[in-house]
Scaffold this motif. Sequence first.
Motif, mmCIF file in Angstrom:
data_model
loop_
_atom_site.group_PDB
_atom_site.id
_atom_site.type_symbol
_atom_site.label_atom_id
_atom_site.label_comp_id
_atom_site.label_asym_id
_atom_site.label_seq_id
_atom_site.Cartn_x
_atom_site.Cartn_y
_atom_site.Cartn_z
ATOM 1 N N GLU A 206 6.289 -0.344 -1.988
ATOM 2 C CA GLU A 206 6.443 -1.310 -0.906
ATOM 3 C C GLU A 206 6.110 -0.608 0.401
ATOM 4 O OE1 GLU A 206 10.371 -2.972 -0.470
ATOM 5 O OE2 GLU A 206 10.349 -3.560 -2.579
ATOM 6 N N GLY A 242 2.741 -9.309 -2.452
ATOM 7 C CA GLY A 242 3.843 -9.998 -1.803
ATOM 8 C C GLY A 242 3.961 -9.565 -0.366
ATOM 9 N N ILE A 243 4.500 -10.464 0.462
ATOM 10 C CA ILE A 243 4.759 -10.122 1.861
ATOM 11 C C ILE A 243 6.006 -10.881 2.283
ATOM 12 C CG2 ILE A 243 3.320 -12.002 2.795
ATOM 13 C CD1 ILE A 243 2.460 -10.065 5.052
ATOM 14 N N ARG A 293 7.182 -6.537 5.291
ATOM 15 C CA ARG A 293 7.068 -5.692 4.103
ATOM 16 C C ARG A 293 5.925 -6.193 3.240
ATOM 17 N NH1 ARG A 293 11.601 -5.727 -0.095
ATOM 18 N NH2 ARG A 293 11.529 -7.953 0.420
ATOM 19 N N CYS A 294 5.255 -5.311 2.531
ATOM 20 C CA CYS A 294 4.280 -5.729 1.529
ATOM 21 C C CYS A 294 4.631 -5.101 0.187
ATOM 22 C CB CYS A 294 2.872 -5.269 1.908
ATOM 23 S SG CYS A 294 2.214 -6.080 3.355
ATOM 24 N N ALA A 295 4.463 -5.882 -0.870
ATOM 25 C CA ALA A 295 4.600 -5.364 -2.231
ATOM 26 C C ALA A 295 3.221 -4.964 -2.728
ATOM 27 C CB ALA A 295 5.195 -6.429 -3.138
ATOM 28 N N VAL A 296 3.109 -3.731 -3.207
ATOM 29 C CA VAL A 296 1.818 -3.204 -3.666
ATOM 30 C C VAL A 296 1.932 -2.868 -5.147
ATOM 31 C CG1 VAL A 296 0.115 -1.357 -3.340
ATOM 32 C CG2 VAL A 296 1.369 -2.272 -1.368
#
Lengths: 363, 363, 363, 363
Positions: A206, A242-243, A293-296
Amino acid sequence: MKNTFGQSLTVTLFGESHGPAVGALIDGIAPGIEVSDEEIKRQLSRRRPSDNLATARREPDNYQILSGVFEGRTTGTPICISIPNTDTRSGDYERGKARPSHADYAAYCKYHGFEDYRGGGHFSGRITAALTAVGGILLPALRKCGINIGTHILRCADALDRPISGLDDVRYLSDAAFPVLDEACGEKITEIITKARESCDSVGGETQTAVFGLPAGLGEPWFDSAESMLSHAVFGIGGVKGIDFGLGFGFGSAYGSEVNDAFRNENGKIITETNNNGGINGGITNGMPVIFRCAVKPTPSISRVQKTVDVVTGENAELEIKGRHDPAIIRRVCPVLDSITAIVIADMLSQRYGTDVLRKGIN
Amino acid sequence: MKNTFGQSLTVTLFGESHGPAVGALIDGIAPGIEVSDEEIKRQLSRRRPSDNLATARREPDNYQILSGVFEGRTTGTPICISIPNTDTRSGDYERGKARPSHADYAAYCKYHGFEDYRGGGHFSGRITAALTAVGGILLPALRKCGINIGTHILRCADALDRPISGLDDVRYLSDAAFPVLDEACGEKITEIITKARESCDSVGGETQTAVFGLPAGLGEPWFDSAESMLSHAVFGIGGVKGIDFGLGFGFGSAYGSEVNDAFRNENGKIITETNNNGGINGGITNGMPVIFRCAVKPTPSISRVQKTVDVVTGENAELEIKGRHDPAIIRRVCPVLDSITAIVIADMLSQRYGTDVLRKGIN
Amino acid sequence: MKNTFGQSLTVTLFGESHGPAVGALIDGIAPGIEVSDEEIKRQLSRRRPSDNLATARREPDNYQILSGVFEGRTTGTPICISIPNTDTRSGDYERGKARPSHADYAAYCKYHGFEDYRGGGHFSGRITAALTAVGGILLPALRKCGINIGTHILRCADALDRPISGLDDVRYLSDAAFPVLDEACGEKITEIITKARESCDSVGGETQTAVFGLPAGLGEPWFDSAESMLSHAVFGIGGVKGIDFGLGFGFGSAYGSEVNDAFRNENGKIITETNNNGGINGGITNGMPVIFRCAVKPTPSISRVQKTVDVVTGENAELEIKGRHDPAIIRRVCPVLDSITAIVIADMLSQRYGTDVLRKGIN
Amino acid sequence: MKNTFGQSLTVTLFGESHGPAVGALIDGIAPGIEVSDEEIKRQLSRRRPSDNLATARREPDNYQILSGVFEGRTTGTPICISIPNTDTRSGDYERGKARPSHADYAAYCKYHGFEDYRGGGHFSGRITAALTAVGGILLPALRKCGINIGTHILRCADALDRPISGLDDVRYLSDAAFPVLDEACGEKITEIITKARESCDSVGGETQTAVFGLPAGLGEPWFDSAESMLSHAVFGIGGVKGIDFGLGFGFGSAYGSEVNDAFRNENGKIITETNNNGGINGGITNGMPVIFRCAVKPTPSISRVQKTVDVVTGENAELEIKGRHDPAIIRRVCPVLDSITAIVIADMLSQRYGTDVLRKGIN
């Protein structure tokens, strides 16, 4: 506008992993913005793999500016940046077997087999080199307008960094060798990624991005909310899944009385006591830092044997990927997110304040 | 395009909570699509507050179609839908005191005090009535193309519904009185929302949306990825603060070997064994169901005394909101998300297959 | 989208006359379209000055395709074409004195003095080399769809060519050494341009463009009419100062009973007896050939002493232009107009029939 | 964006001649702009047929503003203007027989027979009522920024008005009962139109539009030149078949030495001695008045027997149009052109100076 982002200031990406070059075209940038070779190189080097946490492919990223810059400054006309590909080993790639969770199969369906399949072609992370070069122009210009952007790894597997707590953190990140705030966490993440690589695996993570210094009033009420524009741009990166903004998914189990951000006049400046909304209310910036936040996801390319199909024959198959790959993109994605965020912010400012805003500043 | 979404098929929203009407304008829809009064009313009624889980404001939502429909079918020209406001009590609203976490202050900064502040004005959830009317046209048209869309409450505080497991769930949701799959969960959620209302509070939640029947190959490689388009549209709703696709934020602690979606040829159709990517690889649909979650924050309007500022004078103030409000929008947001998703899908299909696609079907 | 044209298929131009390169970026083109070096070179050579009717600057136009083409065909991803500048003599240009009727002063006002002033910079006709390269890809693709585009000089001073009378004329023009239908007229024009050059002057003209093979139903009812799209693109060329369709300005003194185009069913195909509307009714193509004229002004750069101002000091001045210039662009503009028209048509087809139309053909 | 014009400030048109209403949606207008009922009514009445030079259809044009205006000023959110249709006689229209030179056949091909064929449907000149209402908001706002727009009939058959010679002419035209500068010419035109009506015919003409007060530097170098934007918008009107700027088609037989516009510093302001370029150089405004002509074709609807086809059966047929029609639109098109021009200018200003420009003024 398939590969273009923005309305007043736009960026278009082009290129394939194993083609002649990757690049970006910036249009609508204010004239008179300084273009510093040092800043572009610094931003490129933040993304470039340089140790054994990353792919063994080594590209010097000798970018060329083909247009739009004159005597060290933007002219206001389109800037075309080209970064030639040099270290390509196309023989590593075979046509047909779709890498699980990669774009290969979807691209085959979209482009009917005419796509350049080598190394992910136009879907390769290689294209993000061009994005970071764009950041090398926009990030310094935004800093001169008082706007600072920073991104760090918030999580990698079970390693958690501390959240960004202020402008100093963001400034620190713009030069940090490893994009974390807590050094011990950085070591833990290095260990996790190394272990993943050694076990022919990959790992996700993240990120957390913060933007300090934005004026209140950016963004539009419905479809072009600040969240809409940021998420639109960020999901351009294939690995982002995701964000969320501010408390984000934490809102799902929260009560209004706990999480509403009370306003307060602090010495003439209106602020909020908390920033659970991540600096955006009703899609419009409220003057507080924008936080997301970003999910990577883990890099889909792993060196283990995987089940798949051959897209050409349609038959079931086994695949052992041989190319050179990152065991995690979570580190390299940080400067890319900085650059993408810079594009969105620069575009929102240009829409609101006009095309000269980056040179003249806000107001 | 500030209040417009889409490229080939577009939707523009207009209206204020206490103005003459709210509405939507659809442009680029294929000619010959059936426009059913029953379907529009059904979609409107799914969103309309009808019990004491929702605001006491009761609007009949007697929509008018001003253009673009002839003899019960779309003509292919712009459809303007207007929904007059009738049950307005503008006296409930006073100018100046910004409701915490609502758009009031940000809107004041953006519009310099000229905005219609009554009931949230153009930022009011009331405008989503127009969105659901749009869904009442697009959702049936997509169903005829074999595409089904459904949304349910996945979480409200600590109540968790089971995830969507197949097309039957989606079909069930399109008519469900309460948008959950597990009846017991629905009762628990009703209780949670009722309690929130009774304690002058509000509560957040999470939704899950699924799209079945999409062809592989939709979306664009970089900035107009399928995730970009969906997130862009979904963040048009002020209460949405996060979105993720497939495993989403779960990827942050996952390894590639665990979560890669292996391809398999199943009786001539290429599928993935798992669907951790939520039907999208590299920004392009892969033919599997598209699955995403949204984080929805608690309604900012709560009836407790809150600290804030007066935006006109800039002075610190206390606010006790008197208007009629929802203690939770998590339930009403479900049909709105269906409608928004339908807009995105209809636009992506029109871009790829041309403007007649909704009438002629895919291929 | 400042330097971009199109919605589904887009073209962006970049470059400066004396910068490293000029170029174009095509996005949204169907995958699988043949890219023929021979066709691109042929189109480039039609525009390239090659005799003493044109500027003495001699550019080899060795274009490079940086992306989007693989194994001789389009991949469907952005094609970046770069044409390096080689024969530049920047010393010919001095900063400050605005060339009358050229973009110098307007560009100075727009870009505040940061523009690359050498040789017209981004406003130079040199950028049209990139446009013709784009035509070298699109024109053959359209021909395979049954659509033929041709442009000739209709007028130069008092020399008048005969109007295009059928598909054969258009086919002839695509390969003609000099873009006229009447050989004697070509000689007269050559004489006129030669005389203009010898007297340090320049001369204007009119072109006529015809598009054969378009289906009925292209274009949009109001702001995106076929005429809107074509005129929008054509006025991208700085030297074009007028456009009309069919009878055009001849309508100003006409009566409906004389000029209405009667419909007739001819062997199952609906045609019009006359084509005074130039193939477009109410903004939508009607299946007849699309016909339009463009007015092209004399090249502003002439070698006589002219009165002007110094844009930097604001003072009145005299200017004697020393650079190498065309005494008329009317000949070289013909292939450029073919290319621009091809872009508009390809985009309109893609919008209506979807992104694969250029490969699959119209149906 | 099929029925939308603009990028920062946009206008979308909707409605059918015999549907419930016609209307327009303005998005992106600055907040705080005065909306005067008197100005809107004045602009509507300039377009409304009121004597026997025009159609016998009499619409009161009682417009309604559904959104975006609060306490007499724009809020900055979308303004939806609806004008109900009242005086419709749909029985006058029969399905099938295409009126020569009208949009009927092209629309049938585009919309496959689902279009509302009554009275031209969405292609009817009736929709321009909505455009003039938009002008009733934008024209006064532009005047407050020092920008004046005016249009007159330059030609009708063989009657010629004198060209606009200065700001006073433009001011005169904004209130003129008949849009000509030379009274005698007005009488001659009245006679020509009356005669055309009496002989069941229609007649074409030319208009001339001037914009005074524009700053230098508006427009973009290539595809969004000032000429591109103006022509794009103007060709939205089905009856317009040509446009040229400044000397326009007169350039075709001109020499550079005769027509170049020399620059001169006149008391600190840079002007051109002549204005053959119509205020635009290289696509960018140069601070001189923007001047353009439009060619307007005779109304296609004439009451004589005409040859045509039945679009449904495809058979040859004869048509005698019975509806109420204008023998010439050249007079009514003038206020419509003012409104369209206002939209283009307002959008160009908003792009360059930001979304608040109409309230704050230029600079």
